[in-house]
Design an enzyme around this catalytic site. Structure first.
Site, short mmCIF file in Angstrom:
data_model
loop_
_atom_site.label_atom_id
_atom_site.label_comp_id
_atom_site.label_asym_id
_atom_site.label_seq_id
_atom_site.Cartn_x
_atom_site.Cartn_y
_atom_site.Cartn_z
N LYS A 6 -8.28 -8.12 -1.72
CA LYS A 6 -7.57 -8.87 -2.76
C LYS A 6 -6.77 -10.02 -2.14
O LYS A 6 -6.77 -11.15 -2.65
CB LYS A 6 -6.63 -7.91 -3.52
CG LYS A 6 -7.36 -6.83 -4.30
CD LYS A 6 -6.49 -5.63 -4.65
CE LYS A 6 -7.33 -4.50 -5.24
NZ LYS A 6 -6.60 -3.20 -5.31
N LYS A 19 0.87 -1.18 0.00
CA LYS A 19 0.00 0.00 0.00
C LYS A 19 0.90 1.23 0.00
O LYS A 19 2.09 1.12 0.20
CB LYS A 19 -0.92 0.01 1.24
CG LYS A 19 -0.18 -0.21 2.55
CD LYS A 19 -1.14 -0.46 3.72
CE LYS A 19 -1.75 -1.86 3.70
NZ LYS A 19 -3.22 -1.80 3.74
N ARG A 20 0.36 2.41 -0.21
CA ARG A 20 1.18 3.62 -0.17
C ARG A 20 1.82 3.75 1.20
O ARG A 20 1.29 3.28 2.21
CB ARG A 20 0.31 4.85 -0.48
CG ARG A 20 -0.08 5.01 -1.93
CD ARG A 20 1.11 5.28 -2.81
NE ARG A 20 1.73 6.57 -2.53
CZ ARG A 20 1.64 7.64 -3.35
NH1 ARG A 20 0.93 7.57 -4.47
NH2 ARG A 20 2.23 8.77 -3.07
N THR A 46 -8.47 -1.82 0.17
CA THR A 46 -8.94 -2.77 -0.85
C THR A 46 -7.92 -3.89 -1.05
O THR A 46 -8.29 -5.00 -1.43
CB THR A 46 -9.20 -2.03 -2.19
OG1 THR A 46 -8.11 -1.14 -2.44
CG2 THR A 46 -10.50 -1.28 -2.16
C1 26W Z 1 -5.44 16.06 -2.40
C2 26W Z 1 -4.53 14.87 -2.40
C3 26W Z 1 -5.30 13.58 -2.29
C4 26W Z 1 -5.23 12.64 -3.30
C5 26W Z 1 -5.92 11.43 -3.17
C6 26W Z 1 -6.07 13.34 -1.16
C7 26W Z 1 -6.77 12.12 -1.03
C8 26W Z 1 -6.67 11.20 -2.05
C9 26W Z 1 -7.42 9.90 -1.96
C10 26W Z 1 -8.79 10.07 -1.44
C11 26W Z 1 -6.68 8.98 -1.07
C12 26W Z 1 -7.13 7.56 -1.27
O1 26W Z 1 -6.74 6.92 -2.19
N1 26W Z 1 -7.94 7.09 -0.29
C13 26W Z 1 -8.16 5.67 -0.24
O2 26W Z 1 -9.34 5.36 -0.99
C14 26W Z 1 -9.55 3.95 -1.03
C15 26W Z 1 -10.73 3.68 -1.96
O3 26W Z 1 -11.92 4.07 -1.36
C16 26W Z 1 -9.78 3.38 0.37
O4 26W Z 1 -9.92 1.99 0.30
C17 26W Z 1 -8.62 3.74 1.29
O5 26W Z 1 -8.91 3.36 2.61
C18 26W Z 1 -8.37 5.24 1.23
O6 26W Z 1 -7.19 5.59 1.96
#
Ligand code: 26W
Length: 801
Positions: free
Chosen positions: A647, A534-535, A643
């Site tokens: 998987k 994950k990130r 997610t």
């Molecule tokens: C403004 C910068 C930025 C970019 C991307 C802020 C927030 C995001 C995304 C919302 C971050 C993200 O990927 N959130 C993840 O979304 C998934 C799909 O719903 C979840 O399963 C993860 O828990 C959540 O961290």
């Protein structure tokens, strides 16, 4: 679709002749890939046109999924699977002397996303096509995707992802569907003779948005939906001298690159430009399509659903208002009613630093008309809400507060639906993060627990397991993934359990070969493969994972307890946002620990640490089938859903988790006997927050094993982390450990220690693995998307829930 091997082979030979006018063996794997891509694209093109025509003629309601990120992964194998010709093509190619694997390896993996949000969008597109929902993706065709990650002396180094250096075989440029997007300039509102407000613009900077469409194929149905990605170009009708070099550069920069942050908003003007660019191009193209249907604009919401994937596409709301007011001449109320009915919003995070708050000045300058409309939406919100809920409430929910525009507030106020992505997350939105809005609009709030497409994450990436499952329960599960629960009946079937173990072992051997090839490190396929992919983010607590590894290593070094410990391979995959220095320090720490442990002959390979470079969709497809343990160890309440947890579960890994995000729902399904839980629960965390009574130093002072482990960060036990070790040590003690790593350390180590006993009992372990697979069907995004269709978008689908 039915095609014979012979027919395919003829088609393939014809294509390579016309494309390269040379013999198969003279082609590179990339050229063989491009040839195959062109043949497959042609196979799908009929259905692509049919689907469009069918939807147009039936005036079917369309869903437009706006997302600033998509992570489709490689499309070749999934397109072949969905066309039902994967085996035929592989055999045909083999007979032509073409190695499918090397060909597929040459394919591009479009990294047009950061992580969870982008991959979810792509799983959803695959499910919408498979469920016969007219679902269209709308995003940006970044010239450069998410950076390529390399480790240099254990440090993350970012390299440009030039994914389009070879043309993308799946996309089609649609110049005739280009739209003009206006930035800057002045807005003039004049009343015409009938008293209708006429809006005109001057000194604007216009950008040509050119769409590139990619077919999204449904599984074994004739549906081919559309992913439209916009590219920023110089308007064709303009005289070139009007576009000096730097002007051309600034235009192209809009779709040049993906912002690599996945959880911290950093108010750059170019990012705001990107957000309005794909939103305005997308909404204009929807209205252009709709106008051709000849249905009155008042009925738009019956024919169009616009979904806003997190706050990044929120300007869909004022952009639709702009067109309904300024071009369609509707009244405010009529326009607003349509807009709310048409738009819906999903929230993916509660992290404060991820919430977008744009400076009012920046918006009023860049998109003046949109700013005017947002001001009016805000004014009417204040007006209507103050009477009902008073000034404070209204102030807290206002879109514009102290010179900044709260995009989440605009998204909620302008949508008929607001959903979280897991039960716990949605409850937190209702009770805490968006409580005021929940009080005002309870009916809008709903939960849609995330899902994953079982086609890519099982059928394609783990064919061994797929075939074994089909041998025992037939193939219905491929279309009805819930049928996987039929596997429960075989819990005591030792033959099946052994075969399951063999399939997992084969996947681990394949991954071990990859690690040997790419990293030159030997790993034992019989060891426990413990995976965290994950990130890199502090709340996901990769740090807790590496602290346990350090403890285990120190214990091995100091007390040589090798007899009862099952060998472990700890596998990490994680990119850090380039500006996120703390995350990059943790990457350096993990790589330093890996170097120390992997080269320490005294522990006789009992532990190995593998940090794979450049983690993404394609690497996930290699790692997940080989996983025994799924690390889902975020601080409770911080991971909206996750997610990768779904998987890994689907591929028979046992989840080691906190009761956070969708882990709660995984636990609801498999129970304590098939999962390893640890750590604080939400109530206990809130108690610490409310009472401000967490003192990490105390835990350090009273836990010798933990102290020994933390001291290793600064006392030289782990070489080459002088600076990083100190930073991390201080973050945990001096700065009081924001993500409660020390608090959950003991119960985490305790949970980890249970693995030896469980894994050693092969029947027990394989039963746990089988029960996780059997319960994973419900997390198919086919079911998730059907709930969106029934409860948010009100659009038909083909399957019965
Ligand atoms: C403004 C910068 C930025 C970019 C991307 C802020 C927030 C995001 C995304 C919302 C971050 C993200 O990927 N959130 C993840 O979304 C998934 C799909 O719903 C979840 O399963 C993860 O828990 C959540 O961290």
């Amino acid at each position: 679709m039915e095609i014979s091997k012979e027919h395919f082979k003829k088609e393939y030979s014809r294509a390579l002749t016309s494309l390269y006018a040379s013999e198969i063996q003279d082609l590179t794997p990339l050229e063989q890939y491009i040839t195959l891509g062109s043949v497959v694209k042609e196979y799908a093109s009929q259905n692509w046109m049919q689907t469009k025509k069918k939807n147009q003629q039936s005036q079917a309601k369309q869903v437009y999924y706006f997302s600033i990120e998509f992570l489709p992964g490689k499309l070749l194998k999934s397109n072949l699977l969905n066309l039902g010709i994967l085996d035929t093509v592989r055999e045909g190619l083999a007979e032509l002397g073409v190695d499918f694997a090397s060909l597929e390896a040459a394919a591009a993996d479009p990294g047009l996303g950061n992580g969870g949000l982008g991959r979810l969008a792509s799983c959803f597109l695959d499910s919408m096509a498979t469920c016969d929902i007219p679902g269209n993706g709308n995003g940006i065709r970044y010239r450069y995707g998410l950076f390529k990650q390399k480790f240099v002396n254990g440090f993350q180094v970012e390299l440009p992802d030039d994914w389009l250096r070879h043309a993308d075989v799946w996309e089609t440029r649609r110049e005739n569907k280009a739209e003009l997007v206006r930035f800057f300039g002045d807005v003039h509102l004049e009343e015409d003779e009938e008293g209708v407000i006429k809006v005109s613009y001057s000194n604007t900077e216009d950008i040509l948005a050119v769409p590139y469409d990619t077919g999204i194929l449904g599984y074994e149905n004739d549906t081919v939906n559309n992913l439209r990605l916009w590219s920023a170009e110089i308007p064709t009708n303009a005289e070139l001298e009007y576009y000096p070099e730097e002007r051309r550069k600034s235009i192209h920069s809009i779709s040049e690159m993906l912002y690599p942050d996945d959880s911290s908003y950093d108010g750059r003007l170019l990012r705001l430009k990107q957000e309005y660019f794909f939103v305005s191009a997308g909404v204009q193209s929807i209205i252009r399509y709709y106008r051709r249907l000849g249905v009155p604009i008042e009925h738009l919401a019956e024919k169009v659903s616009i979904h806003i994937n997190d706050t990044h596409p929120t300007m869909c709301i004022p952009e639709l208002m702009r067109i309904l007011l300024d071009e369609e001449g509707l009244s405010w109320d009529a326009a607003w009613t349509i807009t709310m009915k048409t738009c819906s919003y999903t929230n993916h995070t509660i992290l404060a630093e991820a919430l977008e708050k744009w400076p009012e000045r920046m918006l009023s300058n860049l998109v003046p008309r949109i700013y005017q409309i947002i001001c009016e939406i805000n004014r009417r919100h204040l007006e209507s809400m103050t009477v009902l809920y008073g000034a404070d409430f209204t102030q807290r929910t206002a879109i514009i507060q102290d010179g900044v525009i709260h995009m989440a507030n605009l998204a909620i106020i302008g949508s008929h639906s607001v959903n979280g992505v897991a039960k716990l997350h949605t409850d937190i939105l209702k009770e805490k993060a968006l409580h005021d809005f929940y009080l005002a609009y309870p009916a809008r709030f709903n939960n849609k627990t995330n899902g994953i497409t079982h086609r890519r994450w099982l059928l394609l990436s783990n064919e061994g397991l797929s075939d074994l499952i089909s041998d025992y329960i037939g193939t219905e599960w491929k279309k009805k993934p819930n049928e996987l629960y039929l596997l429960k009946a075989f819990k005591e079937d030792t033959i099946l359990l052994e075969k399951l173990e063999q399939v997992k072992l084969a996947n681990k051997e394949r991954f071990a070969a990859y690690v040997k090839e790419e990293m030159g490190i030997e790993i034992d396929p019989n060891a426990v493969f413990d995976v965290q992919i994950k990130r890199l983010h502090a709340y996901k607590r990769q740090l807790l994972n590496v602290l346990h590894i350090i403890s285990l290593y120190l214990k091995l070094k100091e007390t040589n307890v090798e007899e009862e410990m099952v060998p472990r391979v700890f596998i990490f995959g994680a990119k850090a946002a380039p500006s996120y220095s703390y995350a990059k320090e943790i990457i350096k720490l993990i790589n330093a620990v890996a170097d120390l442990i992997n080269n320490d002959a005294t522990i006789d390979d009992k532990i190995k640490v593998i940090f794979v470079e450049n983690y993404g969709v394609t690497l996930a497809e290699k790692i997940i089938p080989a996983a025994d343990i799924s690390e889902q160890i975020s601080l409770v309440t911080k991971e909206a859903s996750g997610t990768s947890n779904m998987k890994l579960m689907l591929n028979g890994a046992v989840t080691l988790a906190t009761l956070d995000g969708a882990n709660v729902e995984i636990h609801d399904k498999v129970g304590d006997e098939n999962m390893l839980l640890f750590g604080m629960q939400d109530k206990e965390l809130y108690h610490f927050y409310d009472s401000n009574s967490y003192h990490s130093q105390e835990i350090y002072d009273h836990n010798p094993r933990l102290k020994r482990c933390l001291d290793a960060l600064v006392d030289g036990t782990i070489p080459n982390i002088e600076a990083e070790g100190r930073e991390i040590f201080d973050s945990l003690l001096k700065y009081n450990d924001e993500y409660f790593v020390l608090k959950d350390y003991d119960s985490y180590v305790q949970a980890q220690s249970r693995i030896d006993g469980l894994y050693r009992d092969r029947k027990k372990w394989n039963q746990m693995s089988l029960m996780n697979i059997a319960n994973a069907g419900e997390f198919s995004s086919d079911y998730t998307i059907m709930h969106y269709a029934d409860e948010i978008w009100n659009v038909n689908h083909n399957k019965n829930l």
